[in-house]
Scaffold this motif. Structure first.
Motif, PDB file in Angstrom:
ATOM      1  N   GLU A 179       0.853  -1.170   0.000  1.00  0.00           N
ATOM      2  CA  GLU A 179       0.000   0.000   0.000  1.00  0.00           C
ATOM      3  C   GLU A 179       0.897   1.231   0.000  1.00  0.00           C
ATOM      4  N   ASP A 180       0.632   2.186  -0.889  1.00  0.00           N
ATOM      5  CA  ASP A 180       1.483   3.367  -0.991  1.00  0.00           C
ATOM      6  C   ASP A 180       0.762   4.581  -0.426  1.00  0.00           C
ATOM      7  N   TRP A 181       1.374   5.227   0.562  1.00  0.00           N
ATOM      8  CA  TRP A 181       0.827   6.446   1.130  1.00  0.00           C
ATOM      9  C   TRP A 181       1.567   7.633   0.531  1.00  0.00           C
ATOM     10  N   LYS A 182       0.810   8.596   0.032  1.00  0.00           N
ATOM     11  CA  LYS A 182       1.385   9.753  -0.653  1.00  0.00           C
ATOM     12  C   LYS A 182       1.432  10.937   0.318  1.00  0.00           C
ATOM     13  N   PHE A 183       2.621  11.521   0.483  1.00  0.00           N
ATOM     14  CA  PHE A 183       2.869  12.555   1.486  1.00  0.00           C
ATOM     15  C   PHE A 183       3.464  13.770   0.771  1.00  0.00           C
ATOM     16  N   ALA A 184       2.672  14.842   0.651  1.00  0.00           N
ATOM     17  CA  ALA A 184       3.135  16.077   0.009  1.00  0.00           C
ATOM     18  C   ALA A 184       3.613  17.077   1.052  1.00  0.00           C
ATOM     19  N   ILE A 185       4.676  17.811   0.724  1.00  0.00           N
ATOM     20  CA  ILE A 185       5.183  18.862   1.609  1.00  0.00           C
ATOM     21  C   ILE A 185       5.301  20.154   0.803  1.00  0.00           C
ATOM     22  N   GLU A 186       5.282  21.289   1.494  1.00  0.00           N
ATOM     23  CA  GLU A 186       5.334  22.577   0.791  1.00  0.00           C
ATOM     24  C   GLU A 186       6.754  23.120   0.663  1.00  0.00           C
ATOM     25  N   GLU A 187       7.740  22.338   1.102  1.00  0.00           N
ATOM     26  CA  GLU A 187       9.130  22.783   1.051  1.00  0.00           C
ATOM     27  C   GLU A 187       9.959  21.888   0.141  1.00  0.00           C
ATOM     28  N   ILE A 188      11.204  22.308  -0.089  1.00  0.00           N
ATOM     29  CA  ILE A 188      12.100  21.619  -1.016  1.00  0.00           C
ATOM     30  C   ILE A 188      12.779  20.428  -0.326  1.00  0.00           C
ATOM     31  N   PRO A 189      13.364  19.505  -1.111  1.00  0.00           N
ATOM     32  CA  PRO A 189      14.170  18.442  -0.513  1.00  0.00           C
ATOM     33  C   PRO A 189      15.305  19.045   0.321  1.00  0.00           C
ATOM     34  N   GLY A 190      15.600  18.414   1.447  1.00  0.00           N
ATOM     35  CA  GLY A 190      16.629  18.927   2.340  1.00  0.00           C
ATOM     36  C   GLY A 190      16.121  19.916   3.359  1.00  0.00           C
TER      37      GLY A 190
ATOM     38  N   GLU B  98      -3.593  23.612  -2.613  1.00  0.00           N
ATOM     39  CA  GLU B  98      -4.108  22.548  -3.478  1.00  0.00           C
ATOM     40  C   GLU B  98      -3.816  21.165  -2.907  1.00  0.00           C
ATOM     41  N   THR B  99      -2.650  20.985  -2.259  1.00  0.00           N
ATOM     42  CA  THR B  99      -2.371  19.669  -1.669  1.00  0.00           C
ATOM     43  C   THR B  99      -3.295  19.389  -0.493  1.00  0.00           C
ATOM     44  N   VAL B 100      -3.690  20.440   0.232  1.00  0.00           N
ATOM     45  CA  VAL B 100      -4.666  20.252   1.310  1.00  0.00           C
ATOM     46  C   VAL B 100      -6.004  19.812   0.718  1.00  0.00           C
ATOM     47  N   GLU B 101      -6.404  20.442  -0.368  1.00  0.00           N
ATOM     48  CA  GLU B 101      -7.653  20.057  -1.039  1.00  0.00           C
ATOM     49  C   GLU B 101      -7.566  18.618  -1.545  1.00  0.00           C
ATOM     50  N   GLN B 102      -6.394  18.230  -2.048  1.00  0.00           N
ATOM     51  CA  GLN B 102      -6.220  16.858  -2.537  1.00  0.00           C
ATOM     52  C   GLN B 102      -6.303  15.847  -1.410  1.00  0.00           C
ATOM     53  N   ALA B 103      -5.779  16.205  -0.230  1.00  0.00           N
ATOM     54  CA  ALA B 103      -5.917  15.309   0.932  1.00  0.00           C
ATOM     55  C   ALA B 103      -7.388  15.169   1.311  1.00  0.00           C
ATOM     56  N   ALA B 104      -8.110  16.285   1.323  1.00  0.00           N
ATOM     57  CA  ALA B 104      -9.533  16.238   1.665  1.00  0.00           C
ATOM     58  C   ALA B 104     -10.323  15.417   0.652  1.00  0.00           C
ATOM     59  N   ASP B 105      -9.887  15.450  -0.611  1.00  0.00           N
ATOM     60  CA  ASP B 105     -10.571  14.712  -1.675  1.00  0.00           C
ATOM     61  C   ASP B 105     -10.116  13.263  -1.788  1.00  0.00           C
ATOM     62  N   GLY B 106      -9.100  12.856  -1.005  1.00  0.00           N
ATOM     63  CA  GLY B 106      -8.618  11.481  -1.044  1.00  0.00           C
ATOM     64  C   GLY B 106      -7.644  11.190  -2.159  1.00  0.00           C
ATOM     65  N   VAL B 107      -7.150  12.232  -2.832  1.00  0.00           N
ATOM     66  CA  VAL B 107      -6.177  12.033  -3.916  1.00  0.00           C
ATOM     67  C   VAL B 107      -4.811  11.677  -3.341  1.00  0.00           C
ATOM     68  N   ILE B 108      -4.431  12.345  -2.227  1.00  0.00           N
ATOM     69  CA  ILE B 108      -3.221  12.001  -1.500  1.00  0.00           C
ATOM     70  C   ILE B 108      -3.608  11.703  -0.064  1.00  0.00           C
ATOM     71  N   ASN B 109      -2.650  11.199   0.704  1.00  0.00           N
ATOM     72  CA  ASN B 109      -2.960  10.766   2.066  1.00  0.00           C
ATOM     73  C   ASN B 109      -2.565  11.771   3.135  1.00  0.00           C
ATOM     74  N   PHE B 110      -1.387  12.395   2.984  1.00  0.00           N
ATOM     75  CA  PHE B 110      -0.901  13.360   3.970  1.00  0.00           C
ATOM     76  C   PHE B 110      -0.336  14.584   3.267  1.00  0.00           C
TER      77      PHE B 110
END
Length: 338
Positions: free
Chosen positions: A27-38, A75-87
């Motif tokens: 099972e793959d959980w998708k986790f979006a962040i608003e900052e860059i790698p590092g 938009e990532t918050v909206e995607q979490a609410a819509d079930g497109v991503i998980n966190f």
């Protein structure tokens, strides 16, 4: 059927995610962040990924999507609410249009100066994980955790120690009625400006200062075009990890407990990362600009700004309504007990 811009963006994100590699039978959980790698958020997401994948022996994988990969923070918050991503992990300021009640953490001098108390409140507050989380749930979201990325710092073209020093001072702020009211009350002239224009505006003298945490000040080189870094203690950069509530409720009780326990156990980890990250970036600033002036306001000086900004709460209540007043009263009661 009317197709909105939000619908198109959500559909595009879903299409992109459908091509993400997923291990067989995992099972793959998708986790979006608003900052860059590092970044601090990346350190948090990568640690969460490591702990979850280890705890589940790879039955669950976590894919981290850094800044811009899936759209704006909102938009990532909206995607979490819509079930497109998980966190998704976003700063409080980016939740204003979705959960206005969350903007209580933009209020000046709400949180104390003690980092340990701040960490304890953000990770275990009955108000945050009770009534405020109920407000998130009505928008399809679940608060997983909150943490601070460190104190907000003023970069200015002159020393500011009193409200009088702010006379004829143009302070850049985000487009937020709460922040505009904050700096009006403190004696400055708040100037809303897009983030990408701040460096040029400082360089040209169109604004006299801005406010951000040290890592952002270093990354964006704001210290190159200002002379002072000032710790006034008025605000922390509070961030929130949210999940889609509908998705979270589909998890077994054991998986829900795993997520909550993992994030609870990571409080000490992220606190250490934040401390090290802020110090390392300050060292870089001082090495690059040895003559930069570092100013830490005394408690007496902060008390003057605190008193001047007390009326800012009215701007929050106007935004969040009677519910906002309830939350503010509850948080103040909790903080008074610490």
């Amino acid at each position: 059927m009317t197709i909105t811009l939000k619908h198109l963006r959500t559909t595009a994100a879903a299409a992109l995610l459908s091509f993400a590699p997923v291990a067989a039978f995992a099972e793959d959980w998708k986790f979006a962040i608003e900052e860059i790698p590092g970044s601090i958020m990346d350190a948090y997401a990568q640690e969460f990924k490591s702990r979850i994948e280890t705890a589940t022996n790879g039955d669950v994988t976590v894919t981290v999507y850094p800044m811009g990969t899936l759209g704006t923070p909102t938009e990532t918050v909206e995607q979490a609410a819509d079930g497109v991503i998980n966190f998704t992990n976003v700063s409080i300021g980016n939740l204003g249009t979705i959960v206005p009640e969350s903007q209580v953490f933009l209020l000046p001098y709400l949180l104390p100066s003690d980092a340990a108390v701040i960490s304890d409140i953000l990770s275990s507050s009955e108000t945050i994980y009770g009534p405020l989380n109920e407000d998130f749930r009505t928008r399809g979201l679940e608060i997983m955790t909150m943490y601070s990325e460190g104190p907000q710092v003023w970069t200015t073209n002159r020393e500011i120690r009193t409200p009088e020093d702010f006379e004829n001072f143009k302070m850049r702020v985000m487009v937020s009625p709460i922040l505009v009211e904050t700096y009006n009350n403190m004696g400055a002239s708040p100037t809303p400006l897009p983030f990408g224009e701040v460096f040029g505006a400082l360089q040209l003298g169109a604004i006299d200062g801005q406010v951000n945490p040290i890592p952002t000040i270093e990354e964006m080189k704001f210290y190159e075009v200002t002379s002072h870094l000032i710790w006034a203690g008025e605000q922390e950069l509070v961030t929130t990890v949210v999940a889609g509530s509908d998705w979270f409720e589909t998890l077994s009780p054991e998986r829900q407990e795993l997520v909550r326990t993992t994030m609870s156990d990571m409080t000490g980890f992220i606190d250490g990362v934040v401390t090290d990250f802020n110090q390392e970036r300050l060292d870089i600033i001082q090495e690059a600009k040895p003559d930069v002036s570092l100013v830490v306001l005394t408690e007496e000086e902060r008390d003057v700004f605190r008193a001047r900004s007390a009326d800012t709460a009215a701007a929050y209540v106007e935004t969040a309504g009677a519910r906002g007043q309830e939350l503010l009263d509850a948080l103040n009661a909790e903080l008074a007990g610490n």
